[in-house]
Structures are given as C-alpha cells and as structure tokens.
Design an enzyme around this catalytic site. Structure first.
Site, short mmCIF file in Angstrom:
data_model
loop_
_atom_site.label_atom_id
_atom_site.label_comp_id
_atom_site.label_asym_id
_atom_site.label_seq_id
_atom_site.Cartn_x
_atom_site.Cartn_y
_atom_site.Cartn_z
N ASP A 278 0.81 -1.22 0.00
CA ASP A 278 0.00 0.00 0.00
C ASP A 278 0.84 1.28 0.00
O ASP A 278 0.34 2.35 -0.29
CB ASP A 278 -0.96 0.01 1.21
CG ASP A 278 -0.23 -0.20 2.54
OD1 ASP A 278 1.00 -0.31 2.54
OD2 ASP A 278 -0.91 -0.26 3.58
N HIS A 279 2.13 1.17 0.33
CA HIS A 279 2.96 2.38 0.45
C HIS A 279 3.65 2.73 -0.87
O HIS A 279 3.46 3.81 -1.42
CB HIS A 279 4.03 2.18 1.53
CG HIS A 279 3.54 2.34 2.93
ND1 HIS A 279 2.60 1.53 3.50
CD2 HIS A 279 3.87 3.24 3.89
CE1 HIS A 279 2.37 1.92 4.74
NE2 HIS A 279 3.14 2.96 5.00
N ASP B 67 4.07 -1.41 11.31
CA ASP B 67 3.63 -0.07 10.96
C ASP B 67 3.05 0.55 12.22
O ASP B 67 2.31 -0.11 12.96
CB ASP B 67 2.56 -0.11 9.86
CG ASP B 67 2.32 1.28 9.32
OD1 ASP B 67 2.87 1.61 8.25
OD2 ASP B 67 1.59 2.06 9.98
N ARG C 52 -0.42 12.69 10.37
CA ARG C 52 0.89 13.30 10.67
C ARG C 52 1.10 14.53 9.79
O ARG C 52 0.80 14.48 8.59
CB ARG C 52 2.03 12.30 10.41
CG ARG C 52 2.04 11.22 11.45
CD ARG C 52 3.20 10.27 11.32
NE ARG C 52 3.13 9.37 12.45
CZ ARG C 52 3.44 8.08 12.42
NH1 ARG C 52 3.88 7.53 11.31
NH2 ARG C 52 3.33 7.34 13.49
N SER D 26 6.92 6.96 13.05
CA SER D 26 6.73 5.66 12.39
C SER D 26 7.51 4.53 13.07
O SER D 26 8.37 4.76 13.91
CB SER D 26 7.18 5.77 10.94
OG SER D 26 8.55 5.49 10.85
N ARG E 59 9.39 2.55 11.28
CA ARG E 59 10.41 2.14 10.30
C ARG E 59 11.75 1.81 10.96
O ARG E 59 12.37 2.68 11.57
CB ARG E 59 10.56 3.19 9.19
CG ARG E 59 11.08 4.52 9.61
CD ARG E 59 10.99 5.55 8.49
NE ARG E 59 9.60 5.89 8.22
CZ ARG E 59 9.15 7.10 7.88
NH1 ARG E 59 10.01 8.08 7.70
NH2 ARG E 59 7.88 7.31 7.67
C1 MIC Z 1 4.18 6.31 8.27
O1 MIC Z 1 3.01 6.63 8.35
O2 MIC Z 1 5.12 7.03 8.63
C2 MIC Z 1 4.52 4.92 7.71
C3 MIC Z 1 5.16 5.15 6.41
O3 MIC Z 1 3.34 4.20 7.53
C4 MIC Z 1 5.45 4.23 8.72
C5 MIC Z 1 6.00 2.95 8.23
C6 MIC Z 1 7.15 3.11 7.28
O4 MIC Z 1 7.94 4.03 7.44
O5 MIC Z 1 7.26 2.27 6.38
C7 MIC Z 1 4.79 3.96 10.07
O6 MIC Z 1 3.89 4.66 10.46
O7 MIC Z 1 5.24 3.06 10.80
FE1 SF4 Z 2 0.04 4.76 5.14
FE2 SF4 Z 2 1.39 5.44 7.35
FE3 SF4 Z 2 -0.12 7.23 6.05
FE4 SF4 Z 2 -1.28 5.30 7.35
S1 SF4 Z 2 -0.03 6.92 8.23
S2 SF4 Z 2 -1.81 6.00 5.31
S3 SF4 Z 2 0.12 3.60 7.04
S4 SF4 Z 2 1.72 6.23 5.28
#
Ligand code: MIC
Ligand code: SF4
Length: 669
Positions: A69-70, A124, A384, A538, A540
């Site tokens: 999905d990313h 995630d 965010r 996140s 990550r």
């Molecule tokens: C995000 O919202 O920052 C992400 C991208 O979903 C991350 C995961 C990632 O960095 O792959 C998260 O929230 O954990």
């Molecule tokens: Fe995707 Fe992270 Fe954004 Fe949720 S917060 S939509 S998991 S990138």
C-alpha cells in the site's frame, strides 16, 4: 485469588490471556503471544528477508498478512520488484498477500481480519487501528514482527493503562477525528509513551467501529503503545455487515476494574478541531483560524478513509464544486470502500465536484505524489503533519476531519464545517460488498514456489559485536520530538530504496543536515544527541538500520519514543538516557565522547559516566536495558544474537523464534 484481583480492565484481560513471560505490572518486561501479524511493503521486504534468515518454513501465527500500500508509484523497477518478492515470499511461507490496489493495510485488516480479544503485531506504527474492534494491536519494527511470525513472543515494557472516559454525545459536525485531536491537545505527542489508552463510558456507544478506528489509529501520535475500545453491539453490527459475525465476541472491562490513570472527555463540549503545522498536538478550534487561504485538500489515509468518511465527503460535495484555487484529492481506504462508492453513485458526486481520485493506498500521506505547492497550505484528514513529510519542505500541513477538509475545499479558506448548515449523516451499511479477490491465499504446495528477488533487493548489513570502549564524535545534536521522518525520510524518491540499505543510508537526517551521511562515514561513525521523545512517529526500522550502516554507535537523549528505542536495540545501537536532562546542554556537536569498560557498564543497571573529551566533563546516563536486551546489544543486534543462540542450541531448534507457550487456558471474556 482475592475478589479485587479478578476485576480486570480490558487490556489486562487480553494480556493475561496471551502472557508468555514476565509479570504484567507497569514498568516490567512482558512477553506476549501474537495471534496475527501484518506487514506493509515499505517495512515488509526487510521483515521477510529477516524471516527467511530464520529458516522457519511456515508462519506460526494464526494469521499473517502482507499488504502492499505504500510504494505504489512504480516510476522505476524498484517498487515492482519489491511487490513481486513480497507476493512470492508470502505464497511460500503461509502468508496472505493483499495486492496493490486492495487498500491501506489498517483499513483492510479492520474490514476483513481483526478479531476482538486477539493480539496483532504490525510493522507499521498505525497498527493500533484495529483496537477499534477490541483487538490488542501494536506497532513494532519489522524484525520484531518477523520473530512473531516465527512463533516468538513480542516483548514490551508493560504499559500503564489510561482510561479515557467519553461522556455525552458528539454535536453536529463534530467527529471522531475531533475526539482524538482533543486527546492530543491534552496529552501531547509524548503523553501516551508507555501507556495504553482504553476507551470507556457512555460516549463509546454512539461511535461506530470505523469511527473508533479513527481514534485508535491516531493514538499512535500520542506515542502510546496502543489504544483499544470494548467489543460491543456496534462491533458486532460492523463484523456482521462484513460477513464475519461468527468471529465476534463481546469484550469489556470488568465492573469496578481499576486503571493507572484517567482522562475524561465531554463530547457535548467538543468543537471541530484542527492540528496546525508541524505537529499533530498543535491543536486549535477550526473556528479560530480565519482568513487562511488553502491550496490543497486531501481526504484519505489509514485514519479517515472508511466507507463512512467517503460517504460523508460525497454527500457534502454533491452538487457543489471545489474552489478554483484548491486541488482536492480523495483516496478510498480500500477496494471495498472504492467499489461501494462506485456502486451507489457517490463516486460520481465526488468526481463531478472536481476532486481528484487516487487509488486505494497511502499516497500523499507518505509523500507518494501530491506534494503541495511551495509554501502551500494543505488541509488533510491524515494523522501526521511533520515538516517536509508531504514532499514540500515549506508546505504548511494541517490535520482535520473529512468534513472540515471538505468545508475548506469548497470555500478555499480554512472553514468551520458548522457554517455549512445541515450536517450529513451516514449509516453503517447492513452489508458491505464482499469481494476478497485482492487477497491471495498462500500456496497449497509451497515447495513449488520460487521466491523472486530483483536487483533492488540487497542483503541486510550486519553489525560487529560490541568492543571494549565506545568512542566517537557527536555527529549531530538535535532538539525535542525529532521524528523518524527526520531521521530516515520517506517520500517518492527515498521509499523505493527500502530494500537497499547502502543506497537509502545516503538520505539519513537529510531534512536536518544533508551532510550527515558523508560526515558519519568519514568519522567512522559516532553518536547522536537528542532531546525528549526522540524517534517519535513511524515504526520504520530503517531509522535504526541505516544509521547503524553509517556507523552510529549510541544515541544520548532526554527520552525515547517506544518503537524507535526497540529498533535501536534490535540493530545494536546503544540507547542512553541522561540522568539529568540539563546535561543535554553541556554537550556540543563535534565533541568527542568516550564510554570506557563498555561490557562492564552494560551489565549494571545503575547510572554510568560518558566522558566528554572536549570539555573534560562527564555526564551520567542510564541504558535501562533488560537482561535480554543487554545480550542483544553485546552481540551487535538481534540477528547476531539469534545466530549465537542458534549455534549453541540443539540442531533444528531456532532460538529467536521459540514457539510461544500456548496462551493460558483462561479465555478472554
Ligand atoms: C508512516 O506513516 O510514517 C509509515 C510510512 O506508515 C510508517 C512505516 C514506514 O515508514 O514504512 C509507520 O507509520 O510506521
Ligand atoms: Fe500509510 Fe502510514 Fe499514512 Fe497510514 S499513516 S496511510 S500507514 S503512510
């Protein structure tokens, strides 16, 4: 057992029923059995490489799902290579694969898989979304999820349980998003660290399952371990409409259950709220922001892209037009939502209004396209709004409900939705459109599956075990609330490199200081010094793995965010906390630091000195590592530790993934 000990809150009930090790008392380390796991593609490739390295043929969980999905913009071969790898590795190891286009992991998991009373571990940070259905859902680094897939327990410090009592009823145009924005306003982005939020009270009844999921989703922004709602009639109604009524069980705290802390929110008094740049806790009433011109509006993300949200948007847009100076995007959270709004004509209303439709994925939320114009104001229904995350460094991103977003899109200014007259109402459908075509089950004959790896997938770098002394330069000194988006940025240029650590490490701390990677390599690694809540955001693990590749040895901060600290340990980077927060001021970027007798100080649990060779002074720090974590750090990370243990274990018995002891007989009631 004394009578009072039986009066458990919901969190205690689920943890008790899944306890593998430890005493579930706030502050102590517990290991819990994980029933379900989820990964997404940006963290998933690493998680599956790590799972493969464990040599376990089939996942040991009740259910594991790999979502894509990313990384959806296939501007080169990289993302497509990763998708192909993820699909084949899932087929081989007993994992369900949710294809690109099937939707955002958290929305799809809520719709199709979440079960009240179960545990879910996801790579995630927004995994807590499924807490909206009463599942204990926790975000973690990919390596922890790989261990859970192998049947190993998930270790965490037992959090405090914070009861959030919702009183009264939401007023017209005030939504679930405003509830969580209010919680953020009161607790701040670090107010949930080491806590689980358990929602109770009369107000819970008036919230549908997906509205609850909006609240538990954005609990991640508090730094909380997770958030959870009870499983009640609304949960049943939703699961039944998803064709999963038989998976439903009622689940609530015992009457008279006790909590560590409490917060009361009177829903009657809430107004439409908005988080201002650049932090989700910078919350104010929408009505207070007057004459702010808006250039972009985005509805979607795992926070607000459910059927309810998209229908509310469509109803508000019907027969109206987006303001000429606004670019509006709408993202349905899943294929199910997309199909349903197409079937009932709501999509036509959205298209006719001039909004731009985006495929079901994270999209603009993670800077995968739709970067706002220079200095632009973007109002988003997301979770965010960290600086630069949108892809435009000087954009001003605000977070609000889908309803407030549409109000802004129609007027071209930040607008209180209450000025638009009669509110829209959306009922939970009796039956959702059920079509699991986008979810591919694992192969019946795994031996026949070949795992396909493209050139984007590079081997995982491994750290050396710890030496006798830790010394090096302070490569960077940063302020409070530094996010993992600062440490390891995402976006359309960087995210495709998630399977290639040497390449992605060139972007570490890019937003703060683009010279960091070069300096770190030239200095042969070193230290980072930070303020409060270091590493928020996140899950990550690349925010630990890539700095580790550049030679980062230890991080000294006032306080850490939970997942990032766990990731640092997993990759052998020493997480240190100042005993006196004011000692932060005495260290400057460029100073040389030294920790002698390293092995000895790791063994002890009391404060020890870090010598600043530039000033001649020493500052006292603590590592707060558990015995298990001490061994991991000494070994140079969890993978090394696993190898060492496996070498010592009888053949065929991998240690990092011991099968969790069966959950205690006691059922979650
Ligand atoms: C995000 O919202 O920052 C992400 C991208 O979903 C991350 C995961 C990632 O960095 O792959 C998260 O929230 O954990
Ligand atoms: Fe995707 Fe992270 Fe954004 Fe949720 S917060 S939509 S998991 S990138």
């Amino acid at each position: 057992m004394p009578e009072s000990a039986k009066r458990l809150n919901l969190v205690q009930k689920i943890i008790q029923a899944h306890l593998v090790s430890g005493n579930p008392v706030a502050g102590e380390e517990v290991g819990i059995k994980i029933d379900q796991t989820l990964t997404q593609d940006a963290t998933g490739t690493m998680a599956y490489l790590q799972f493969e390295a464990m040599g376990i043929p089939t996942v040991q969980t009740q259910l594991s799902v790999s979502y894509v999905d990313h990384n959806m913009l296939q501007t080169g071969f990289e993302n497509a290579d990763d998708h192909r790898y993820l699909q084949s590795v899932a087929a081989k190891h007993g994992i369900y694969f949710s294809r690109p286009g099937n939707g955002i992991c958290h929305q799809v998991h809520l719709e199709r898989f979440a079960v009240p009373g179960m545990t879910l571990l996801g790579s995630d940070s927004h995994t807590p979304t499924c807490g909206g259905l009463g599942e204990l859902s926790i975000g973690a680094g990919g390596l922890d999820v790989a261990v859970a897939m192998g049947g190993g327990p998930f270790y965490m410090t037992m959090p405090k349980v914070l009861r959030v009592e919702l009183k009264g009823k939401l007023q017209p145009w005030v939504t679930a998003k405003d509830i969580i924005l209010e919680v953020l306003r009161r607790l701040t982005v670090k107010g949930g660290v080491s806590k689980i939020l358990e929602y109770t009270g009369q107000g819970v009844k008036s919230l549908s399952a997906t509205e609850r999921a909006t609240i538990t989703n954005m609990g991640a922004e508090l730094g909380a371990t997770t958030s959870i709602f009870p499983s009640d009639e609304n949960t049943r109604e939703y699961m039944k409409a998803q064709g999963r009524g038989k998976d439903w069980t009622p689940l609530t705290a015992d009457p008279g259950a006790t909590y560590d802390e409490e917060l009361i929110i009177d829903l009657n008094k809430l107004e439409p709220l908005i988080a201002q740049p650049h932090s989700p806790d910078n919350v104010i009433e929408v009505s207070k922001l007057k004459n702010v011109d808006v250039q972009q509006v985005c509805v979607g993300s795992c926070t607000n892209s459910s059927y309810r949200d998209l229908m509310a948007v469509a109803k508000m847009l019907k027969g109206r037009h987006i303001h000429p100076s606004v670019s509006m995007t709408v993202t349905p959270g899943s294929k199910q939502v997309f199909e349903m709004i197409a079937q009932n004509g709501a999509l036509t209303d959205i298209i006719a209004s001039g909004a731009r439709i985006i495929e079901s994925a994270c999209g603009p939320c993670i800077g995968m396209g739709q970067a706002p114009p220079s200095g632009g104001v973007s109002i988003r229904s997301f979770n965010r709004n960290f600086e630069g995350r949108s892809g435009t460094r000087d954009a001003k991103v605000y977070l609000a409900s889908p309803e407030a977003c549409v109000a802004c899109a129609l007027t071209g200014k930040i607008t209180d939705p209450r000025t638009l007259g009669k509110p829209v109402k959306v009922e939970v459908p009796e039956k959702f459109t059920l079509d699991d075509d986008g979810i591919i089950p694992p192969a019946k004959d795994p031996k026949k599956v070949e795992v396909l790896r493209g050139p984007n997938i590079k081997p995982l770098p491994i750290k050396e075990p710890l030496g006798e002394t830790l010394e090096g330069e302070v490569l960077l000194k940063v302020a409070d609330n530094v996010t993992t988006d600062h440490i390891m940025p995402a976006g359309s240029k960087v995210l495709p490199l998630r399977s290639n650590i040497p390449a992605i490490s060139e972007f570490v701390f890019n937003i703060i200081d683009p010279t960091f990677p070069k300096r770190a390599k030239e200095a042969g690694g070193g230290f980072v010094v930070g303020g409060e809540n270091y590493g928020q955001g996140s899950s990550r693990e690349h925010a630990a793995l890539a700095p580790m590749y550049l030679g980062l040895k230890a991080v000294l901060v006032k306080s850490f965010a939970r997942i990032h600290r766990a990731n640092l340990i997993n990759f052998g980077i020493l997480p240190l906390t100042f005993v006196q927060a004011s000692d932060y001021d005495s260290i400057s970027q460029g100073d040389k630091l030294e920790i002698p007798d390293l092995k000895q100080v790791i063994k002890v649990d009391h404060p020890f000195p870090v010598k600043d060779l530039a000033t001649g002074k020493s500052v006292q720090v603590v590592h707060s590592l558990t015995d298990r974590q001490k061994e991991i750090i000494m070994a140079g990370g969890l993978l090394n530790w696993t190898k060492l243990k496996n070498a010592a274990a009888p053949a065929g018995k991998p240690v990092a993934a011991p099968k969790a002891k069966p959950a205690k007989k006691e059922k979650v009631k």
